[in-house]
Motif scaffolding. Structure first.
Motif, PDB file in Angstrom:
ATOM      1  N   LEU A 232       1.112  -1.458   0.025  1.00 21.49           N
ATOM      2  CA  LEU A 232      -0.183  -0.048  -0.148  1.00 21.49           C
ATOM      3  C   LEU A 232       1.094   0.782   0.189  1.00 21.49           C
ATOM      4  CD1 LEU A 232      -2.847   1.194   0.233  1.00 21.49           C
ATOM      5  CD2 LEU A 232      -2.569   1.382   2.356  1.00 21.49           C
ATOM      6  N   LEU A 233       1.940   1.162   0.397  1.00 21.25           N
ATOM      7  CA  LEU A 233       2.851   2.053   0.930  1.00 21.25           C
ATOM      8  C   LEU A 233       3.887   2.400  -0.256  1.00 21.25           C
ATOM      9  CD1 LEU A 233       3.368   2.280   4.432  1.00 21.25           C
ATOM     10  CD2 LEU A 233       2.120   4.322   3.798  1.00 21.25           C
ATOM     11  N   GLY A 234       4.040   0.977  -0.718  1.00 20.25           N
ATOM     12  CA  GLY A 234       4.944   1.699  -2.163  1.00 20.25           C
ATOM     13  C   GLY A 234       3.812   1.971  -2.572  1.00 20.25           C
ATOM     14  N   GLY A 235       2.884   1.713  -3.261  1.00 20.67           N
ATOM     15  CA  GLY A 235       1.782   2.485  -4.278  1.00 20.67           C
ATOM     16  C   GLY A 235       1.928   3.968  -3.917  1.00 20.67           C
ATOM     17  N   LEU A 236       1.547   4.161  -2.485  1.00 19.69           N
ATOM     18  CA  LEU A 236       1.789   5.689  -2.875  1.00 19.69           C
ATOM     19  C   LEU A 236       3.059   6.522  -3.251  1.00 19.69           C
ATOM     20  CD1 LEU A 236       0.631   8.510  -1.353  1.00 19.69           C
ATOM     21  CD2 LEU A 236       1.383   7.504   0.826  1.00 19.69           C
ATOM     22  N   GLN A 237       4.747   5.674  -2.970  1.00 20.48           N
ATOM     23  CA  GLN A 237       5.022   6.215  -3.451  1.00 20.48           C
ATOM     24  C   GLN A 237       5.155   6.358  -4.937  1.00 20.48           C
ATOM     25  OE1 GLN A 237       7.507   3.595  -1.340  1.00 20.48           O
ATOM     26  NE2 GLN A 237       9.311   5.018  -0.518  1.00 20.48           N
ATOM     27  N   LEU A 238       4.350   4.976  -5.405  1.00 19.00           N
ATOM     28  CA  LEU A 238       4.373   5.015  -7.083  1.00 19.00           C
ATOM     29  C   LEU A 238       3.825   6.682  -7.567  1.00 19.00           C
ATOM     30  CD1 LEU A 238       3.865   1.421  -8.359  1.00 19.00           C
ATOM     31  CD2 LEU A 238       5.752   2.962  -9.275  1.00 19.00           C
ATOM     32  N   LYS A 239       3.064   6.415  -6.441  1.00 17.21           N
ATOM     33  CA  LYS A 239       1.985   7.812  -6.972  1.00 17.21           C
ATOM     34  C   LYS A 239       2.485   9.224  -7.109  1.00 17.21           C
ATOM     35  CE  LYS A 239      -2.217   5.752  -6.566  1.00 17.21           C
ATOM     36  NZ  LYS A 239      -4.336   5.648  -5.806  1.00 17.21           N
ATOM     37  N   LEU A 240       3.038   9.616  -6.385  1.00 17.01           N
ATOM     38  CA  LEU A 240       4.629  10.329  -6.110  1.00 17.01           C
ATOM     39  C   LEU A 240       5.542  10.667  -6.241  1.00 17.01           C
ATOM     40  CD1 LEU A 240       3.768  10.425  -1.759  1.00 17.01           C
ATOM     41  CD2 LEU A 240       2.240  12.288  -3.070  1.00 17.01           C
ATOM     42  N   GLU A 241       5.535   9.173  -7.125  1.00 16.23           N
ATOM     43  CA  GLU A 241       6.683   9.643  -8.168  1.00 16.23           C
ATOM     44  C   GLU A 241       8.131   9.363  -7.875  1.00 16.23           C
ATOM     45  OE1 GLU A 241       4.406  11.736 -12.313  1.00 16.23           O
ATOM     46  OE2 GLU A 241       6.314  12.715 -10.530  1.00 16.23           O
ATOM     47  N   MET A 242       8.149   8.249  -6.316  1.00 18.55           N
ATOM     48  CA  MET A 242       9.374   8.593  -5.667  1.00 18.55           C
ATOM     49  C   MET A 242       9.836   7.155  -6.029  1.00 18.55           C
ATOM     50  SD  MET A 242       8.015   9.877  -2.376  1.00 18.55           S
ATOM     51  CE  MET A 242       9.258   8.733  -0.737  1.00 18.55           C
ATOM     52  N   LYS A 243      10.285   7.374  -7.340  1.00 17.57           N
ATOM     53  CA  LYS A 243      10.878   5.865  -7.982  1.00 17.57           C
ATOM     54  C   LYS A 243      12.494   5.795  -7.587  1.00 17.57           C
ATOM     55  CE  LYS A 243       8.417   7.288 -11.811  1.00 17.57           C
ATOM     56  NZ  LYS A 243       8.128   7.208 -13.717  1.00 17.57           N
ATOM     57  N   GLU A 244      12.251   6.194  -7.174  1.00 15.64           N
ATOM     58  CA  GLU A 244      14.578   6.390  -6.561  1.00 15.64           C
ATOM     59  C   GLU A 244      14.070   5.232  -5.110  1.00 15.64           C
ATOM     60  OE1 GLU A 244      17.029   9.603  -7.012  1.00 15.64           O
ATOM     61  OE2 GLU A 244      18.078   8.407  -5.303  1.00 15.64           O
ATOM     62  N   GLU A 245      12.934   6.112  -4.588  1.00  4.86           N
ATOM     63  CA  GLU A 245      12.964   5.746  -2.825  1.00  4.86           C
ATOM     64  C   GLU A 245      12.566   3.920  -2.985  1.00  4.86           C
ATOM     65  OE1 GLU A 245      12.823   8.861  -3.701  1.00  4.86           O
ATOM     66  OE2 GLU A 245      12.747  10.082  -2.797  1.00  4.86           O
ATOM     67  N   LEU A 246      11.627   3.433  -4.302  1.00  4.49           N
ATOM     68  CA  LEU A 246      11.761   2.619  -4.294  1.00  4.49           C
ATOM     69  C   LEU A 246      12.357   1.644  -4.401  1.00  4.49           C
ATOM     70  CD1 LEU A 246       8.434   2.643  -6.994  1.00  4.49           C
ATOM     71  CD2 LEU A 246       8.013   2.179  -4.122  1.00  4.49           C
ATOM     72  N   THR A 247      13.600   2.005  -4.767  1.00  2.00           N
ATOM     73  CA  THR A 247      14.713   1.142  -4.812  1.00  2.00           C
ATOM     74  C   THR A 247      15.305   0.505  -3.819  1.00  2.00           C
ATOM     75  OG1 THR A 247      16.382   3.017  -5.742  1.00  2.00           O
ATOM     76  CG2 THR A 247      14.789   1.474  -7.282  1.00  2.00           C
ATOM     77  N   HIS A 248      15.180   1.613  -2.826  1.00  4.43           N
ATOM     78  CA  HIS A 248      15.969   1.355  -1.805  1.00  4.43           C
ATOM     79  C   HIS A 248      15.197   1.160  -0.379  1.00  4.43           C
ATOM     80  CE1 HIS A 248      18.393   4.406  -4.216  1.00  4.43           C
ATOM     81  NE2 HIS A 248      18.850   4.040  -3.346  1.00  4.43           N
ATOM     82  N   ALA A 249      13.970   1.133   0.330  1.00  6.71           N
ATOM     83  CA  ALA A 249      13.049   0.980   0.855  1.00  6.71           C
ATOM     84  C   ALA A 249      11.904  -0.308   0.626  1.00  6.71           C
ATOM     85  CB  ALA A 249      12.507   2.170   1.623  1.00  6.71           C
ATOM     86  N   HIS A 250      12.029  -1.308   1.611  1.00 11.13           N
ATOM     87  CA  HIS A 250      10.978  -2.450   1.637  1.00 11.13           C
ATOM     88  C   HIS A 250      10.053  -2.213   2.479  1.00 11.13           C
ATOM     89  CE1 HIS A 250      12.862  -3.397  -2.472  1.00 11.13           C
ATOM     90  NE2 HIS A 250      14.092  -3.905  -1.653  1.00 11.13           N
ATOM     91  N   GLU A 251      10.968  -2.502   3.990  1.00  9.41           N
ATOM     92  CA  GLU A 251      10.664  -2.975   4.888  1.00  9.41           C
ATOM     93  C   GLU A 251       9.455  -1.498   5.583  1.00  9.41           C
ATOM     94  OE1 GLU A 251      11.968  -6.038   5.668  1.00  9.41           O
ATOM     95  OE2 GLU A 251      10.818  -4.984   7.142  1.00  9.41           O
ATOM     96  N   VAL A 252       8.512  -1.686   6.020  1.00  9.66           N
ATOM     97  CA  VAL A 252       7.203  -0.979   6.531  1.00  9.66           C
ATOM     98  C   VAL A 252       8.106   0.263   6.570  1.00  9.66           C
ATOM     99  CG1 VAL A 252       5.213   0.030   7.931  1.00  9.66           C
ATOM    100  CG2 VAL A 252       5.341  -2.324   6.165  1.00  9.66           C
ATOM    101  N   GLN A 253       8.787   0.458   8.159  1.00  8.72           N
ATOM    102  CA  GLN A 253       9.481   1.606   8.502  1.00  8.72           C
ATOM    103  C   GLN A 253      10.165   2.389   7.430  1.00  8.72           C
ATOM    104  OE1 GLN A 253      11.511  -0.189  13.041  1.00  8.72           O
ATOM    105  NE2 GLN A 253      12.168   2.367  13.232  1.00  8.72           N
ATOM    106  N   ASP A 254      10.901   1.901   6.891  1.00  2.50           N
ATOM    107  CA  ASP A 254      11.489   2.138   6.080  1.00  2.50           C
ATOM    108  C   ASP A 254      10.868   3.262   4.997  1.00  2.50           C
ATOM    109  OD1 ASP A 254      13.873   1.820   6.686  1.00  2.50           O
ATOM    110  OD2 ASP A 254      14.137  -0.187   5.462  1.00  2.50           O
ATOM    111  N   ILE A 255      10.018   2.387   4.663  1.00  2.00           N
ATOM    112  CA  ILE A 255       9.151   3.080   2.977  1.00  2.00           C
ATOM    113  C   ILE A 255       8.569   4.795   3.862  1.00  2.00           C
ATOM    114  CG2 ILE A 255       7.081   3.035   2.094  1.00  2.00           C
ATOM    115  CD1 ILE A 255       7.726  -0.005   2.181  1.00  2.00           C
ATOM    116  N   VAL A 256       7.945   3.975   5.437  1.00  2.00           N
ATOM    117  CA  VAL A 256       7.363   5.184   6.497  1.00  2.00           C
ATOM    118  C   VAL A 256       8.047   6.503   6.500  1.00  2.00           C
ATOM    119  CG1 VAL A 256       6.200   6.102   8.727  1.00  2.00           C
ATOM    120  CG2 VAL A 256       5.216   3.771   7.072  1.00  2.00           C
TER     121      VAL A 256
END
Length: 912
Positions: A232-256
């Motif tokens: 869910l939060l990864g999808g939010l990153q996509l909507k915000l076009e945070m593509k670079e961050e998607l490759t670095h954060a996989h755990e919920v705490q990191d995404i938050v």
């Protein structure tokens, strides 16, 4: 340890396994073979139960799995009935009674031993057959399969809905926009809460579109029932076009952390749509930094507690969705069926109005049904009438209604498993019924639907279940009590439609409206377990209720009938309800209930019908509730022998006194009696020390007032006390010196007792929420006694002395409702800081009123409504004019109601 409960899909599997475990106990060790067979059955059924629990979580089942589940569910009911019969035969209904000793002689006969052995062998064979079918059809594989057609998320339709096609949304949208447009710089969260299908998503999207241009970052995020937070939060990153961050954060705490950092530099508007629980919000809320730039968050949810939680317990930020008004409902319906600007043909207006009534202002229902009607060409009246008849309580099978059902079904599937049968049990009640919470909870308990754990009170747990269903918007509050709690609920017609479809699918409840419905039950594959006969049933319908209904556990009959069904057939009946309309002359024959060993709950509401009770009921060892409203000359004398009776409600017109030796019913927790009771009765009630609720209505004679006061002092655990009397001018001095009042009491109603003053001990009742008193005089000191009560929310006070001034200072901090009847309205004064929570104020003006109104009413800052009773001889126009001048300058502009003398009899009605 949790008590086993009955389930809609698993039937009696839980209590059955529990009873088999009891048969393995030491008290049954003398019964050769019983413990061994019970152990085998318990193990076999436990493995089936584990699979049933998996199947219960699945919305759609493979036909083979569903067939097996249904077969095992029905088998569990039959097995439990068999075990109950067996335990009764050996006297084992109550393990506390030392039944093995009492029945040793009965068990010596080979005949009885063989019969027991044969029964256990039959049960063993049934269990083996069920497990063989499970293996043969590979049911376990069905439970592990997750393949299914994924339907379109209907919320997407709301998101892309054009504003031009929307009806009734302008007002709510304008209000929400004003909430969000204030000058608050810190992050503000507002929540939209309401029933599934009311249009929460649509409203949120319209607000989002209206103000979205004011924000540098805006996101509309839909949450699923059981969200994978990482996805869910990864999808939010996509909507915000945070593509670079998607490759670095996989755990919920990191995404938050990364989302929070990103939003720190933005003025954002985020919609969190269809939030289901607080735990999800606890994670979601961490991504919203407090940046002080006027960012906004909108949450939509069906759960009241989630809405309040998301808003930080700020109730002012919770917008409660209401159904559409009649005019908006009609416009939405006509626009969809006939097109914008077109009118409804005259021949379809009546049936259109009836269809809209069924929809109850629910936009989802209106749109879905209107879409169905729009697809029918030509528009024939008989087809419309057919669709009308398919709606509401009589479940429609039309597949074009699937969109509507799928949305409502989301709420059902998200329910905890223990709440599902409780919701389905509402299918016993007629369409549009006002269902009393207490009745419903006691019926749940009698049916074994309430799970007791850790010694908690079953009624309190059941009340929590009810509140949870209200909170989830699955049932709707209809009427509140004086203390502000929901006392009655309603079920939306469309939700009742879903409930009855589930009941039919799981053979939970059968509903009959006529002879044909009952006749169809005879040919059904499964036995009838719960039967509800609705208002249009007649005597012919009842006469075909026969031995095929012998497995019924709950029976309810609503509406007029001169014929009582053969209750003696209902051998396993637990709940019995008769609700007849007022002013119908008939006899309700209950003489057979003395044979119904499993009976736990009986309610008959049939004024002024005659209720014929059995002469003996001592065999009803499980009976917990007996509520009789009608005409009954006497109550069976052996009622005092019932070991579990906890509620005795007697509203019997011809009853002359309480049952003799009533003091022997030590299990009694609630007693109501609306007829005159004797001094002997009063003294006997004083010995019922387990009472929590006592409601009496009587004419008092000399000597009985003292006895009533003594009674109050003896019942230390009372929570609800209502003693309404006539001829109250008798000597009442003992009430002022009461030294040991029930300190945990929550409701005290002394209607009709004209006291000289307020007893000082009332000031010690720190849990008191409701107080009804009549006094001759009221001094400022006595006002302080009552005004300092920390929990008082409802005060009904009558002051009879002429010229008595009621001067109120900064008291009554939590009071919400005040009914104040005094001859001297002009001298009343409400000072600053008084009653900050008061919402409803009721006053009276009497003949001789000079036109003055209480001073300082503008200080009642929470006031929503003023009622004024105008006695005979008072000019109503003058009263309205005087109080209208108060309303017009009041900061909240409360509503005003002037009540004429004919309505005075409705006040202080005793409701037992």
């Amino acid at each position: 340890m949790s008590a086993p409960i009955v389930s809609a899909t698993m039937g009696a599997m839980n209590p059955l396994i529990s009873k088999l475990a009891a048969l393995m106990g030491d008290e049954y060790k003398k019964l050769t073979g019983v413990r061994r067979q019970a152990s085998f059955l318990k193990d076999e059924l436990s493995t089936m139960k584990a699979l049933l629990e998996k199947l219960e979580l699945m919305d759609e089942l493979d036909p083979l799995a569903k067939n097996w589940r249904d077969h095992v569910r029905e088998m569990s009911y039959d097995m439990e009935n068999c075990i109950d019969d067996f335990m009764r035969d050996i006297g084992g209904a109550d393990a506390k009674m030392g039944f093995i000793k009492k029945t040793a002689k009965r068990l010596k006969t080979l005949r009885k031993r063989h019969r027991i052995a044969d029964r256990m062998e039959e049960l063993k064979a049934l269990a083996l057959q069920a497990n063989e079918r499970r293996m043969r059809y590979k049911i376990d594989d069905c439970a592990n399969s997750t393949t299914r057609v994924v339907p379109i998320d209907t919320r997407m339709l709301a998101i892309y809905k054009h504003a031009a096609g929307l009806v009734g949304i302008d007002g709510p949208k304008k209000e929400l926009v004003s909430w969000l447009a204030d000058t608050q710089e810190k992050v503000k969260v507002v929540a939209i809460v309401g029933f599934g299908g009311l249009g929460k998503t649509t409203l949120a999207k319209q607000v989002y579109d209206t103000i979205g241009g004011q924000f540098s970052c805006k996101i509309f995020l839909s949450v699923s029932q059981r969200p994978d937070m990482s996805s869910l939060l990864g999808g939010l990153q996509l909507k915000l076009e945070m593509k670079e961050e998607l490759t670095h954060a996989h755990e919920v705490q990191d995404i938050v952390g990364r989302l929070r950092e990103y939003l720190t530099h933005k003025r954002y508007l985020i919609v969190v749509d269809d939030l289901w629980d607080q735990s999800t919000w606890n994670i979601m809320s961490c991504i919203f930094p407090e940046v002080g730039n006027g960012s906004r968050v909108i949450v939509t949810t069906r759960m009241e507690d989630v809405a309040i939680w998301a808003c930080g317990n700020d109730h002012e930020c919770v917008y409660r969705m209401e159904p559409l008004k009649e005019q908006d409902s009609r416009m939405l319906f006509y626009n969809r069926v006939f097109g914008s600007g077109n009118v409804c043909p005259l021949q379809l207006k009546e049936v259109s109005a009836e269809i809209l009534k069924k929809c109850g202002g629910l936009p989802l229902a209106i749109i879905t049904i209107a879409s169905l009607l729009a697809s029918r060409q030509p528009r024939l009246k008989d087809e419309w009438e057919s669709i009308r008849n398919s709606l509401g309580a009589k479940f429609a099978k039309n597949p074009t209604l699937e969109e509507m059902r799928s949305i409502l079904n989301l709420s059902y599937m998200h329910l905890p498993l223990h709440l599902r049968p409780c919701l389905l049990y509402l299918g016993m009640y007629p369409e549009d019924a006002m269902v009393r919470r207490h009745d419903l909870v006691l019926q749940w308990i009698a049916e074994g639907l309430v799970n007791c754990s850790h010694g908690s009170d079953l009624e309190d747990i059941g009340k929590g279940y009810f509140n949870e269903l209200i909170n989830r918007s699955l049932i709707q509050p209809a009427e509140t009590s004086k203390s502000g709690e929901v006392e009655y609920c309603r079920v939306h017609d469309i939700m009742l439609d879903l409930i009855l479809s589930k009941c039919a699918d799981q053979n939970f409840i059968n509903v009959a409206y006529n002879c044909e419905d009952v006749a169809r039950m005879h040919s059904c594959e499964y036995k009838v377990r719960r039967l509800s006969l609705k208002s249009s049933t007649n005597d012919a319908t009842l006469r075909i209720v026969d031995t095929s209904m012998s497995q019924v556990r709950s029976f309810a009959q609503f509406g007029e009938s001169k014929y009582t069904p053969p209750l003696s057939l209902f051998k396993y009946l637990r709940v019995l309800v008769f609700i007849f309309p007022f002013n119908r002359s008939t006899t309700v024959d209950l003489t057979a209930i003395g044979q119904l060993f499993q009976l736990r709950y009986v309610k008959v509401s049939a004024f002024p019908c005659f209720i014929d009770l059995p002469t003996e009921i001592r065999g009803l060892v499980h009976l917990e509730t007996l509520e009789i409203s009608g005409s009954a000359s006497s109550i069976p004398s052996d009622i005092v022998c019932l070991p579990r009776l906890s509620r005795l409600i007697l509203e019997c017109l011809s009853l002359t006194r309480l049952p003799q030796r009533i003091a022997n019913i030590k299990s009694l927790r609630a007693l109501h009696c609306m007829e005159n009771i004797s001094l002997e009765d009063i003294n006997a009630v004083g010995e019922l020390t387990s009472l929590r609720e006592l409601r009496l209505s009587t004419k008092v004679v000399a000597g009985e007032v003292d006895a009533l006061v003594s009674l109050i002092g003896k019942l230390h655990d009372l929570k609800y006390l209502e003693v309404c009397v006539e001829n109250s001018k008798h000597h009442c001095d003992p009430i002022y010196s009461l030294s040991n009042p029930p300190l945990h009491i929550e409701e005290l109603n002394l209607f009709g007792w004209t006291l000289k003053r307020v007893p000082t001990w009332i000031g010690d009742l720190h849990f008191l929420r409701i107080l009804i008193l009549w006094v001759d005089n009221l001094s400022n000191n006595e006002v302080h006694v009552v005004g300092k009560l920390p929990c008082l929310v409802h005060l009904d006070l009558s002051v009879f002395a002429e010229g008595g001034a009621v001067i109120c200072t900064g008291l009554f901090q939590v009071l919400k409702v005040l009914l104040l009847f005094s001859h001297d309205v002009a001298h009343m004064q409400f000072q600053i800081g008084l009653m900050p929570s008061l919402r409803q104020l009721t006053l009276e003006v009497n003949n001789g009123w000079g036109g003055a109104v209480p001073r300082g009413m503008e200080h009642l800052l929470a006031l929503d409504h003023i009622s004024v009773f105008a006695r005979d001889g008072v000019n109503h126009h003058d009263v309205e004019s005087a109080f209208r001048s108060v309303v017009d300058v009041h900061p909240r502009r409360p509503s005003l109601e002037i009540i004429p003398p004919l309505s005075l009899s409705s006040m202080n009605v005793v409701k037992l």
